[in-house]
Design a protein around this motif. Structure first.
Motif, PDB file in Angstrom:
ATOM      1  N   LEU A 115       0.830  -1.207   0.000  1.00  0.00           N
ATOM      2  CA  LEU A 115       0.000   0.000   0.000  1.00  0.00           C
ATOM      3  C   LEU A 115       0.864   1.257   0.000  1.00  0.00           C
ATOM      4  CD1 LEU A 115      -2.744  -1.053   2.596  1.00  0.00           C
ATOM      5  CD2 LEU A 115      -3.148  -0.504   0.186  1.00  0.00           C
ATOM      6  N   ARG A 116       1.872   1.263   0.861  1.00  0.00           N
ATOM      7  CA  ARG A 116       2.732   2.452   0.970  1.00  0.00           C
ATOM      8  C   ARG A 116       3.449   2.755  -0.335  1.00  0.00           C
ATOM      9  NH1 ARG A 116       4.465   0.008   5.904  1.00  0.00           N
ATOM     10  NH2 ARG A 116       6.413  -0.608   4.890  1.00  0.00           N
ATOM     11  N   GLU A 117       4.054   1.742  -0.924  1.00  0.00           N
ATOM     12  CA  GLU A 117       4.928   1.981  -2.071  1.00  0.00           C
ATOM     13  C   GLU A 117       4.165   2.091  -3.385  1.00  0.00           C
ATOM     14  OE1 GLU A 117       8.145  -0.797  -2.291  1.00  0.00           O
ATOM     15  OE2 GLU A 117       8.666  -0.563  -0.184  1.00  0.00           O
ATOM     16  N   ASP A 118       3.230   1.165  -3.636  1.00  0.00           N
ATOM     17  CA  ASP A 118       2.590   1.087  -4.950  1.00  0.00           C
ATOM     18  C   ASP A 118       1.391   2.005  -5.105  1.00  0.00           C
ATOM     19  OD1 ASP A 118       4.490  -0.770  -5.404  1.00  0.00           O
ATOM     20  OD2 ASP A 118       3.159  -2.480  -5.698  1.00  0.00           O
ATOM     21  N   TYR A 119       0.667   2.265  -4.021  1.00  0.00           N
ATOM     22  CA  TYR A 119      -0.583   3.013  -4.151  1.00  0.00           C
ATOM     23  C   TYR A 119      -0.543   4.378  -3.478  1.00  0.00           C
ATOM     24  CZ  TYR A 119      -1.848  -1.608  -5.684  1.00  0.00           C
ATOM     25  OH  TYR A 119      -1.861  -2.803  -6.362  1.00  0.00           O
ATOM     26  N   PHE A 120       0.111   4.486  -2.331  1.00  0.00           N
ATOM     27  CA  PHE A 120       0.237   5.784  -1.681  1.00  0.00           C
ATOM     28  C   PHE A 120       1.531   6.485  -2.074  1.00  0.00           C
ATOM     29  CE2 PHE A 120      -2.368   3.582   1.829  1.00  0.00           C
ATOM     30  CZ  PHE A 120      -3.552   3.929   1.194  1.00  0.00           C
ATOM     31  N   GLN A 121       2.379   5.757  -2.803  1.00  0.00           N
ATOM     32  CA  GLN A 121       3.605   6.302  -3.400  1.00  0.00           C
ATOM     33  C   GLN A 121       4.499   6.999  -2.372  1.00  0.00           C
ATOM     34  OE1 GLN A 121       2.954   8.299  -7.159  1.00  0.00           O
ATOM     35  NE2 GLN A 121       1.140   7.075  -7.597  1.00  0.00           N
ATOM     36  N   LEU A 122       4.715   6.302  -1.264  1.00  0.00           N
ATOM     37  CA  LEU A 122       5.632   6.795  -0.231  1.00  0.00           C
ATOM     38  C   LEU A 122       7.018   6.244  -0.482  1.00  0.00           C
ATOM     39  CD1 LEU A 122       3.772   6.471   3.192  1.00  0.00           C
ATOM     40  CD2 LEU A 122       4.331   8.554   1.968  1.00  0.00           C
ATOM     41  N   ASP A 123       8.013   7.081  -0.354  1.00  0.00           N
ATOM     42  CA  ASP A 123       9.388   6.621  -0.466  1.00  0.00           C
ATOM     43  C   ASP A 123       9.758   5.875   0.825  1.00  0.00           C
ATOM     44  OD1 ASP A 123      12.469   7.422   0.259  1.00  0.00           O
ATOM     45  OD2 ASP A 123      12.179   7.029  -1.875  1.00  0.00           O
ATOM     46  N   PRO A 124      10.248   4.619   0.738  1.00  0.00           N
ATOM     47  CA  PRO A 124      10.536   3.835   1.949  1.00  0.00           C
ATOM     48  C   PRO A 124      11.508   4.522   2.897  1.00  0.00           C
ATOM     49  CG  PRO A 124      10.671   2.454  -0.019  1.00  0.00           C
ATOM     50  CD  PRO A 124      10.529   3.859  -0.494  1.00  0.00           C
ATOM     51  N   ALA A 125      12.569   5.112   2.352  1.00  0.00           N
ATOM     52  CA  ALA A 125      13.556   5.790   3.206  1.00  0.00           C
ATOM     53  C   ALA A 125      12.934   7.010   3.873  1.00  0.00           C
ATOM     54  CB  ALA A 125      14.767   6.195   2.379  1.00  0.00           C
ATOM     55  N   ASP A 126      12.113   7.734   3.122  1.00  0.00           N
ATOM     56  CA  ASP A 126      11.411   8.902   3.635  1.00  0.00           C
ATOM     57  C   ASP A 126      10.522   8.530   4.816  1.00  0.00           C
ATOM     58  OD1 ASP A 126      11.724  11.451   2.838  1.00  0.00           O
ATOM     59  OD2 ASP A 126       9.888  11.555   1.654  1.00  0.00           O
ATOM     60  N   TYR A 127       9.826   7.420   4.668  1.00  0.00           N
ATOM     61  CA  TYR A 127       8.891   6.952   5.695  1.00  0.00           C
ATOM     62  C   TYR A 127       9.632   6.663   6.997  1.00  0.00           C
ATOM     63  CZ  TYR A 127       5.272   3.933   7.775  1.00  0.00           C
ATOM     64  OH  TYR A 127       4.346   3.359   8.597  1.00  0.00           O
ATOM     65  N   LEU A 128      10.746   5.945   6.887  1.00  0.00           N
ATOM     66  CA  LEU A 128      11.516   5.607   8.082  1.00  0.00           C
ATOM     67  C   LEU A 128      12.153   6.839   8.717  1.00  0.00           C
ATOM     68  CD1 LEU A 128      13.401   2.232   7.514  1.00  0.00           C
ATOM     69  CD2 LEU A 128      11.828   2.820   9.364  1.00  0.00           C
ATOM     70  N   LEU A 129      12.658   7.740   7.882  1.00  0.00           N
ATOM     71  CA  LEU A 129      13.302   8.935   8.414  1.00  0.00           C
ATOM     72  C   LEU A 129      12.307   9.838   9.142  1.00  0.00           C
ATOM     73  CD1 LEU A 129      15.761   9.889   5.538  1.00  0.00           C
ATOM     74  CD2 LEU A 129      16.373   9.237   7.867  1.00  0.00           C
ATOM     75  N   SER A 130      11.064   9.862   8.654  1.00  0.00           N
ATOM     76  CA  SER A 130      10.040  10.698   9.292  1.00  0.00           C
ATOM     77  C   SER A 130       9.716  10.207  10.686  1.00  0.00           C
ATOM     78  CB  SER A 130       8.765  10.713   8.448  1.00  0.00           C
ATOM     79  OG  SER A 130       8.986  11.364   7.231  1.00  0.00           O
TER      80      SER A 130
END
Length: 460
Positions: free
Chosen positions: A118-133
């Motif tokens: 969901l995060r990567e393919d549909y909500f288009q969140l950058d994985p590194a960005d998500y963890l850093l936040s």
């Protein structure tokens, strides 16, 4: 691995700095005068120790669990992924323990592959960005949840994500509809429904289990929200006292406030059609999964007024959790008796909770642009008002459907019956899902320009 290494280095540096500061205070005979004079964001909030422990544990678990899933090669989802549960046990410094060892806290990650998808393919969140936040600082809202759920939530450091505690029943319900929710998001990339990025659980020794979700924050970090409304399409008991609203700029107003103030969503034909269709699809999905009691959260930013009132900084507060003591025997496992773990426990026992949160908050003044690909978040993180010729006006709306985890249970049926004895049972909040969805959609159409207004929904 990189995130874990950063975490360990930061903890070591912080532990060393805390020790140096403690020695300096003892040597000079000074207490915490300097700390007390630091700038606080918002009013000091008295929190008990459990919440600091909880914040620390949430962050540690999220970092390890998400990093571990993220490190694996992406693959197609299977049916088993929707029911998967990954368990972790940790000591106080975040070292993972064997399941049989005594632990400082346990962490459970639910359906990690589904939420990664969901995060990567549909909500288009950058994985590194998500963890850093999701780092070691939280912004705590003084307001709590707009709804009556009784949950509390924290914002991520950059104000983009919300970490919200939920009841066990809500947690179970989200898991039960996860496959339907995933399919709906896949078919409706511009959905207004709450965006769930992760579902987790924390457990302390002999403590209760705390379930929480990570979600999108509808409101922008770079704009003050001047008015906030929580709209259900119900008018019985749906009013916030206007005299209180005048004194509280962050008050969450309700349906009758909207109607009495003659508000409307100023949207031209193009945006009105898009919003109406997406609300129709979302309400049909919520009817299908037998949900009610949800609402449309509307945040309004007046462009000419801008950020001069500084509402965000006056009502938000930063916390850097330095976890207090957990009263239990030290874990009898190599690693937990390490100097690092012992020093961490000692620092927690001696830490002064009043010092926590003495941080200034620098919120951005410009949009990060990370949601511009979504129709209803493309204008400064929201949707800009337009006139009848689709030209922009000086109002920004921040919209989303929230509190979508309340099924029409036996308790809600009893509430429907009881409230229906003293009021019109079609205008009260708890009504069956199909009726709720139809009324919700009709109300949202009515409050858009050209929809006739919400006055016809007003209780007699």
């Amino acid at each position: 691995m990189q995130a874990e290494q950063i975490r360990k280095e930061r903890k070591r540096a912080k532990a060393q700095k805390d020790a140096e500061e403690a020695l300096t205070r003892v040597a000079s005979g000074r207490g915490g005068a300097e700390d007390e004079n630091r700038v606080l964001v918002g009013n000091l909030i008295g929190e008990d120790h459990v919440n600091y422990v909880l914040m620390y544990n949430m962050l540690t678990g999220i970092r390890i669990a998400v990093s571990r899933c993220q490190a694996k090669i992406k693959r197609p989802l299977t049916d088993e992924d929707f029911t998967a549960r990954h368990k972790f046990s940790f000591d106080i410094v975040g070292n993972e323990l064997t399941p049989s060892a005594k632990y400082d806290f346990k962490f459970k990650d639910y359906a990690p592959w589904v939420f990664r998808d969901l995060r990567e393919d549909y909500f288009q969140l950058d994985p590194a960005d998500y963890l850093l936040s999701l780092t070691a600082k939280y912004i705590l809202s003084e307001l709590g949840s707009p709804g009556k759920s009784g949950s509390f939530f924290y914002f991520s450091r950059d104000y983009r994500f919300i970490i919200k505690t939920i009841r066990h029943s809500e947690h179970k319900f989200l898991l039960s509809i996860l496959k339907d929710y995933h399919a709906h998001v896949k078919n409706n990339p511009h959905t207004l429904l709450s965006r769930f990025y992760g579902l987790h659980r924390v457990k302390l020794p002999r403590g209760r289990k705390i379930h929480f979700v990570i979600m999108n924050n509808l409101f922008p970090p770079h704009k003050d929200v001047h008015e906030t409304f929580d709209l259900k399409g119900s008018t019985v008991g749906r009013e916030y006292p206007e005299e209180k609203a005048q004194k509280n700029p962050r008050a969450v107003l309700k349906d009758l406030n909207w109607i009495n103030r003659d508000k409307m969503l100023e949207l031209g034909p193009e945006k009105r059609a898009l919003l109406t269709e997406q609300l129709r699809r979302d309400s049909e999905f919520l009817k299908k999964v037998r949900v009610m009691d949800y609402s449309l959260l509307v945040g309004i930013h007046h462009v000419q007024r801008g950020n001069r009132d500084n509402l965000r900084s006056n009502t938000l507060k930063v916390f850097s959790p330095s976890v207090p003591a957990i009263r239990r025997k030290n874990t009898q496992l190599k690693g937990s008796r390490s100097p690092e773990a012992i020093a961490m426990r000692r620092a927690m026992r001696e830490s002064d909770p009043k010092r926590l949160g003495a941080e200034t908050l620098d919120l951005p003044e410009e949009d990060t642009g990370d949601r511009q690909q979504f129709i209803f978040y493309q204008d400064e993180g929201g949707i800009q008002a337009t006139n009848e010729t689709n030209e922009p006006m000086d109002t920004l709306y921040y919209l989303g459907v929230i509190d979508i985890l309340t099924p029409y249970s036996g308790v809600k049926k009893m509430e429907h019956f009881w409230k229906g004895l003293s009021a019109d049972r079609h205008k009260i909040s708890p009504v069956p899902p199909n009726e709720y969805g139809d009324r919700f959609f009709a109300f949202m159409k009515a409050i858009m320009r050209g929809g006739g207004g919400g006055g016809r929904f007003k209780a007699e």
